[in-house]
Design an enzyme around this catalytic site. Sequence first.
Site, mmCIF file in Angstrom:
data_model
loop_
_atom_site.group_PDB
_atom_site.id
_atom_site.type_symbol
_atom_site.label_atom_id
_atom_site.label_comp_id
_atom_site.label_asym_id
_atom_site.label_seq_id
_atom_site.Cartn_x
_atom_site.Cartn_y
_atom_site.Cartn_z
ATOM 1 C CE LYS A 72 -1.656 -1.579 3.715
ATOM 2 N NZ LYS A 72 -2.348 -1.782 5.015
ATOM 3 C CB THR B 234 -6.468 8.608 7.193
ATOM 4 O OG1 THR B 234 -5.534 9.243 8.080
ATOM 5 C CG2 THR B 234 -6.764 9.535 6.025
ATOM 6 N N GLY C 158 -7.564 3.957 10.885
ATOM 7 C CA GLY C 158 -8.138 2.652 10.561
ATOM 8 C C GLY C 158 -8.080 2.274 9.099
ATOM 9 C CB THR C 159 -6.416 3.846 6.172
ATOM 10 O OG1 THR C 159 -6.968 5.141 6.377
ATOM 11 C CG2 THR C 159 -6.322 3.580 4.676
ATOM 12 N N GLY C 160 -5.623 1.045 7.067
ATOM 13 C CA GLY C 160 -5.034 -0.255 6.738
ATOM 14 C C GLY C 160 -5.855 -1.411 7.264
ATOM 15 C CB CYS C 161 -7.547 -2.014 10.510
ATOM 16 S SG CYS C 161 -6.138 -1.858 11.605
#
Length: 215
Positions: A123, A157, A159-162
Amino acid sequence: MNVPLATIHSQLEAVADDFQIRAVKTGMLANAEVMEHVVAHLQRAHFGPLVVDPVMIAKGGASLLASSAMDALKTQLIPLATVITPNLPEAQWIVGSPLTTKAEIEEAAKKIQQLGAKNVIIKGGHRLDVSDATDFLRLENGDSEWLSKPRVATNRTHGTGCTYSAVITAELAKGKSVSEAVHLAKDFIHQAISTPIDVGHGHGPVNHWAYREEA
């Protein structure tokens, strides 16, 4: 404070006994003992595809894992992964070198596959010097592609990756291919960021209710 191993064991056993799990993801596993315990359970259980979100480095750059857990991640958890979803700082740690060009990112995905992960998505949202949030997907069969969405100027943003990895997991559980699951997750997280929830005054959460399927 870390969750006690006995609690983790009881939770895993309860889920395995009571549900038919079709896909599973991991998040931050703070130390080697916890990671090794989860790995041992995943090797016994039938939870379907495994999505590894290697939560290792905070947005500010601080390490979130003990060094022993980082070693266990590379040698024990990554080899089980159907999909691994590192961001750029995490991918840089895994491969041990800076990733500043597309060629370097593409090569890093190959190296992560060589550790055992079947499919890799790196990412690129941490690259603030570009106008798009661009990710690189390399599939088990060697196919690859870049996925881009316009960067959104917002501090909502958290919590984006989770969220990204959770959507991939949910779509795999529904029977989608890895490519289909990643594309849908990319659309989902873009909408979740670009339609923010105005709550609080700090670094706010993404909006999980924003998603509408694109035509």
